[in-house]
Scaffold this active site. Sequence first.
Site, PDB file in Angstrom:
ATOM      1  N   PHE A 126      31.488  92.561  54.581  1.00 36.63           N
ATOM      2  CA  PHE A 126      31.897  93.772  54.042  1.00 36.63           C
ATOM      3  C   PHE A 126      32.110  95.033  55.258  1.00 36.63           C
ATOM      4  O   PHE A 126      31.465  94.268  55.920  1.00 36.63           O
ATOM      5  CB  PHE A 126      31.493  94.714  53.626  1.00 36.63           C
ATOM      6  N   ASP A 198      21.987  91.939  52.329  1.00 35.97           N
ATOM      7  CA  ASP A 198      22.971  93.244  51.345  1.00 35.97           C
ATOM      8  C   ASP A 198      22.545  92.987  50.429  1.00 35.97           C
ATOM      9  O   ASP A 198      23.807  91.400  49.896  1.00 35.97           O
ATOM     10  CB  ASP A 198      24.077  93.225  52.114  1.00 35.97           C
ATOM     11  N   TYR A 223      25.618 102.137  43.279  1.00 30.91           N
ATOM     12  CA  TYR A 223      27.059 103.192  42.756  1.00 30.91           C
ATOM     13  C   TYR A 223      28.297 101.953  42.322  1.00 30.91           C
ATOM     14  O   TYR A 223      29.013 102.241  41.839  1.00 30.91           O
ATOM     15  CB  TYR A 223      28.058 103.896  43.544  1.00 30.91           C
ATOM     16  N   LYS A 224      27.767 101.269  42.412  1.00 36.92           N
ATOM     17  CA  LYS A 224      28.390  99.981  41.926  1.00 36.92           C
ATOM     18  C   LYS A 224      28.204  99.393  40.219  1.00 36.92           C
ATOM     19  O   LYS A 224      27.875  99.738  39.417  1.00 36.92           O
ATOM     20  CB  LYS A 224      28.732  98.123  42.528  1.00 36.92           C
ATOM     21  N   ARG A 371      41.064  92.172  42.773  1.00 39.49           N
ATOM     22  CA  ARG A 371      39.483  91.158  42.619  1.00 39.49           C
ATOM     23  C   ARG A 371      39.076  91.886  41.180  1.00 39.49           C
ATOM     24  O   ARG A 371      39.887  93.757  40.957  1.00 39.49           O
ATOM     25  CB  ARG A 371      38.411  92.909  43.548  1.00 39.49           C
TER      26      ARG A 371
END
Lengths: 412, 412
Positions: A126, A198, A223-224, A371
């Site tokens: 990312f 990560d 937050y995911k 995704r």
Amino acid sequence: MTPTTRQECAALDAADPLAPMREQFVLPEGVIYLDGNSLGALPRTAPARVADLVEREWGQGLVRSWNDAGWWDKPRTLGAAIAPLVGAGTDEVVVGDGTSANLFKTVVAALRMSERDVVLGEAGNFPTDLYVTEGAAGLTGATQRRVDPDGPELAAELARGDVAVLLLSHVDYRTGVLRDMAGTTRLAHEHGALVVWDLCHSAGAVPVDLSGSGADFAVGCTYKYLNAGPGAPAFLYAARRHHARADQPLSGWHGHARPFDFAPGYEPAPGVSRFLSGSQPLVADAALEASLEVWSGADLEQVRTKSLALTDLFLSRAAEAGLGSLTPSEHDRRGSQVSLVEPEEGAGYAIVQALIARGVIGDFRAPDVMRFGFTPLYLSYTEVFDAGQALVEVVREGEWRQERFRARSQVT
Amino acid sequence: MTPTTRQECAALDAADPLAPMREQFVLPEGVIYLDGNSLGALPRTAPARVADLVEREWGQGLVRSWNDAGWWDKPRTLGAAIAPLVGAGTDEVVVGDGTSANLFKTVVAALRMSERDVVLGEAGNFPTDLYVTEGAAGLTGATQRRVDPDGPELAAELARGDVAVLLLSHVDYRTGVLRDMAGTTRLAHEHGALVVWDLCHSAGAVPVDLSGSGADFAVGCTYKYLNAGPGAPAFLYAARRHHARADQPLSGWHGHARPFDFAPGYEPAPGVSRFLSGSQPLVADAALEASLEVWSGADLEQVRTKSLALTDLFLSRAAEAGLGSLTPSEHDRRGSQVSLVEPEEGAGYAIVQALIARGVIGDFRAPDVMRFGFTPLYLSYTEVFDAGQALVEVVREGEWRQERFRARSQVT
């Protein structure tokens, strides 16, 4: 056996031990939400918890709530609540700042623990991981190299013997590939490198065993899959054995050994608190607190079993639609996400838009990845079957070719 | 003329053009809140604004709100709303991260713009300023020196010609002393130094003119006089003339020129956005948004006039109580805070506790400072008179000597 009919999916839902968890989330009518890997759904108790913090703790308690409501210790109490979800000790995790800042702290701290000066990252990570490494390297004089962590080059790069820090995502945000945390950490350690993991795309999605894997440091967002709300504060893990030596550069007063002495010189707190910087957004922390309360009642084995079943199901529908998959078919190499590709120029973006128009929300990542995230706490087998049906129809009938789906305007 | 009776204060309240602003805040019954310099009071509209973000934007909009609700641009739109409060252009301020991280970014960016390597700070600055400077110096190889910015040494230190960056608080958190931003910035520039101003204790409390003062960089928190809630995100100012060259080290993806290209290399955004790092806590941002809406209706001249009148009033009562003041009597050297001392060991802490027991909330800062903040938007002259009366009684009658006020247990 992967179900092939809606009826079979309904039977799986009826027998699903996680099905009652769905009631703990709010989801809009008419939406099948396959983007919990980008922003998780709202826990039902979050609005009241946030309102209580705002109206009672802040509005009535005012500055007294720093003591009376436990605000000062939130980075630690919330960290302790995340710890069991990532296989960490309760004294090894703190909550605060964002993923980018925490990557910076851990990469620099790890560099300072090594005589070497190479940060080895992954080529397709990312962007913030890449950019923060670039920033940290620029400041410290370290060199960054990048590698495909799923190919044989990783071992070869580590064998060069100059790697101080290996920074990897546990689950690849583009492809949904899950890495072998224990094996990779062991390999890195054998070659004298420290590892920063990560966990942005794995915490709450797949089993994570930081302690059992011997991981050195880790960061992750909340937050995911952890459902703590947009941009909610991130977490940071530091293995207990590194606490005494770890020296992170964002040395704000919350990381001080005795912050209320207002001493002129910095002296890091003895434990993981040394990774804190300044005051944290308590209003946002309240939503995280509500979400972690839901997680405290979740069986992580059940989450993993259902995640694999849901992704198996969606992969089978994607194959039926004739789409290619970047996500491995092997269970032990798969996160909780399915990434699909359709080679025709602009197709990926338009297919995602056409699905959104039908109420099936996934997302698109440049240059060509569709995704879809699968969150076992609030998705049913029937919903995933229906989403797969929508995908088959959108692709087979060429619905996505309509002009209205092809215009690019979104930022995310 | 400073009023000497409660009746005179009531007359001032009746004529106060800011009196209606009080209705825009929630304050608990029976409390006179003199700690808005530590945590500001709750804006009346904040609960609804936060609930709307949580329940509608997050709960119903889900990931779509990154576009539809303007989440992606919040660091800029909120920054633009803060700009007029600090004399900045709307394209010179962003909101995000905490004060500590923003100090780190600006100090390192300023160091990189200079051939020199000394950061000059103030000896008595708030600890996070000192500790972050120490951290930044440790990473960059810079040297830190400290000076009393209110004495003649400041000019002498700058005249040594080796100072790259001067970091000062606009208002001293301990004493409430207000510094001459324009004059000090000019002096620093004459000696080839850049200036970073910490506005934590001045934004919303005193007039701030960053552009008119020629300031280079500034940071500030939003949870004190700006009333955005506990630990709310901080802001960062960078003068437009520095945007193209400023190179900050926390280079996360929100600071990239084209974040949705997911490019492998970092390329900073052209404007002040290059100071952003990662995603920000939107739930906390919502409270800030509500607060800035209140501020958009405030006349800053009226705020300053009333602030000086309130602090004059409280200083006169403190003198009556026989307490010493660290806060200057001269208006042009005073922030919106009064800091008092009573030399007897342990007295300061106990006096503050005795006042809290009477509903007058101030705070104590080690080793011996009693701090009282005055927020013209929600305090009346009568309240300040009453608080002064409580102070006189607590001190004159030795009420604070009771054992129950002397026990130290609070963290803040």
